[in-house]
Design an enzyme around this catalytic site. Structure first.
Site, PDB file in Angstrom:
ATOM      1  N   GLU A  46       0.953  -1.786   0.233  1.00  0.00           N
ATOM      2  CA  GLU A  46       0.134  -0.474   0.347  1.00  0.00           C
ATOM      3  C   GLU A  46       1.008   1.119   0.110  1.00  0.00           C
ATOM      4  O   GLU A  46       0.503   2.348  -0.487  1.00  0.00           O
ATOM      5  CB  GLU A  46      -0.675   0.540   0.889  1.00  0.00           C
ATOM      6  CG  GLU A  46      -2.572  -1.270   1.243  1.00  0.00           C
ATOM      7  CD  GLU A  46      -2.824  -0.596   0.249  1.00  0.00           C
ATOM      8  OE1 GLU A  46      -3.247  -0.446  -0.331  1.00  0.00           O
ATOM      9  OE2 GLU A  46      -3.719  -2.036   0.011  1.00  0.00           O
ATOM     10  N   ASN A  50       2.021   4.410  -3.155  1.00  0.00           N
ATOM     11  CA  ASN A  50       1.275   5.319  -2.589  1.00  0.00           C
ATOM     12  C   ASN A  50       2.321   6.107  -3.093  1.00  0.00           C
ATOM     13  O   ASN A  50       1.335   7.700  -3.966  1.00  0.00           O
ATOM     14  CB  ASN A  50       0.850   5.773  -1.046  1.00  0.00           C
ATOM     15  CG  ASN A  50      -1.316   5.848  -0.771  1.00  0.00           C
ATOM     16  OD1 ASN A  50      -1.553   5.229  -1.660  1.00  0.00           O
ATOM     17  ND2 ASN A  50      -1.245   5.704   0.400  1.00  0.00           N
ATOM     18  N   ARG A 106      -8.712   4.028  -7.694  1.00  0.00           N
ATOM     19  CA  ARG A 106      -7.941   4.064  -6.383  1.00  0.00           C
ATOM     20  C   ARG A 106      -9.655   3.457  -5.710  1.00  0.00           C
ATOM     21  O   ARG A 106     -10.151   4.649  -5.677  1.00  0.00           O
ATOM     22  CB  ARG A 106      -6.984   5.462  -6.064  1.00  0.00           C
ATOM     23  CG  ARG A 106      -6.312   5.386  -7.104  1.00  0.00           C
ATOM     24  CD  ARG A 106      -5.117   4.025  -7.604  1.00  0.00           C
ATOM     25  NE  ARG A 106      -4.832   3.343  -6.683  1.00  0.00           N
ATOM     26  CZ  ARG A 106      -4.165   2.111  -6.202  1.00  0.00           C
ATOM     27  NH1 ARG A 106      -4.796   1.543  -7.554  1.00  0.00           N
ATOM     28  NH2 ARG A 106      -3.819   1.896  -5.523  1.00  0.00           N
TER      29      ARG A 106
END
Lengths: 147, 117
Positions: A46, A50, A106
């Site tokens: 994650e 990002n 997203r």
């Protein structure tokens, strides 16, 4: 005893798998449960995603750094940092389902997952300088149990 | 470990069997292949079989929600089956099961769409 390692790699999306697999291999020496291993790999994935998508707008020629420090007690500290665009509103970015990039499909669940899978999450960000995400987790002391 | 995608069509149902790890990198590739199949116009419903998926993060949720919207526009349904507990946790966290039906296996998923397996 303390142990740590640092990875530095380009913001290429293929490196998401590389980063989580490598951190997973490193923390294996603490003998985590399968659930704990999955949680750690997920939060690495994650945070690195990002950095690639939001920090660097999918540009593949920037660097991401992942540091992982572990202790025999089962304490893990993960630091994932980029030198990208930074987060304007950290509080908003942390809201479940919020995404600044809905057109890229997203889900807006990245920080929620990081918070939920780890014991602690701290985000430091400066516009045009970058973002550093620090996460902490205490593993259940599985390695003190007889095998 | 990358992601392998198998497409099969049964009546008006597109069955997608995934194997491997579904992250942002693989989600981008899957999205394109999945959209191309939907655009061929021969299917209405989609069954996504996650039995062989060993890892999925929030990028998987994103690609599923994106296709869910497209399938709804076709008047079809998206059914997800054979989800392991760690993926189920991420589904629950993001409220996916409020809109997407989960079945234990592909056979049940097909039956739920009125197709005998």
């Amino acid at each position: 005893m303390k142990n740590d390692m640092t990875l530095r790699f380009l913001s290429v999306s293929k490196n998401e798998a590389f980063a989580r697999a490598t951190v997973g291999a490193f923390i294996s020496q603490l003998d985590p449960t399968m659930d704990e291993l999955t949680e750690i790999k997920t939060v690495v994935s994650e945070a690195v995603t990002n950095a690639i998508i939001h920090g660097y707008h999918n540009e593949p020629d920037h660097y991401i750094t992942v540091t992982c420090a572990i202790e025999d007690s089962g304490a893990i500290e993960l630091i994932i940092s980029d030198e990208g665009m930074g987060i304007e509103n950290i509080k908003q970015a942390q809201e479940p389902l919020y995404t600044s990039k809905p057109h890229l499909e997203r889900s807006g669940m990245g920080f929620t997952i990081m918070e939920s899978f780890m014991d602690g999450l701290a985000i430091k960000s400066t516009i045009n300088e970058g973002t550093t995400v620090t996460m902490k987790k205490q593993l259940t002391t599985a390695n003190s149990v007889c095998h | 470990m990358s992601l392998t995608t198998f497409f099969t069509i049964k009546e008006d149902v597109l069955i997608i069997r995934l194997s491997g790890e579904l992250d942002h990198h693989e989600a981008t590739i899957l999205r394109e292949a999945w959209q191309n199949k939907l655009r061929e116009g021969t299917v209405k419903h989609v069954i996504l079989n996650l039995e062989e998926v060993s890892f999925m993060d929030s990028s998987g949720i994103g690609v599923l929600l994106g296709r869910y919207k497209e399938i709804m526009q076709l008047g079809g349904e998206l059914v997800v089956c054979a989800v392991n507990p760690s993926i189920e946790r991420i589904f629950n966290m993001s409220g996916m099961f409020k809109i997407i039906r989960l079945e234990p296996n592909e056979e049940n998923a097909l039956l739920s769409l009125g197709v005998a397996s």
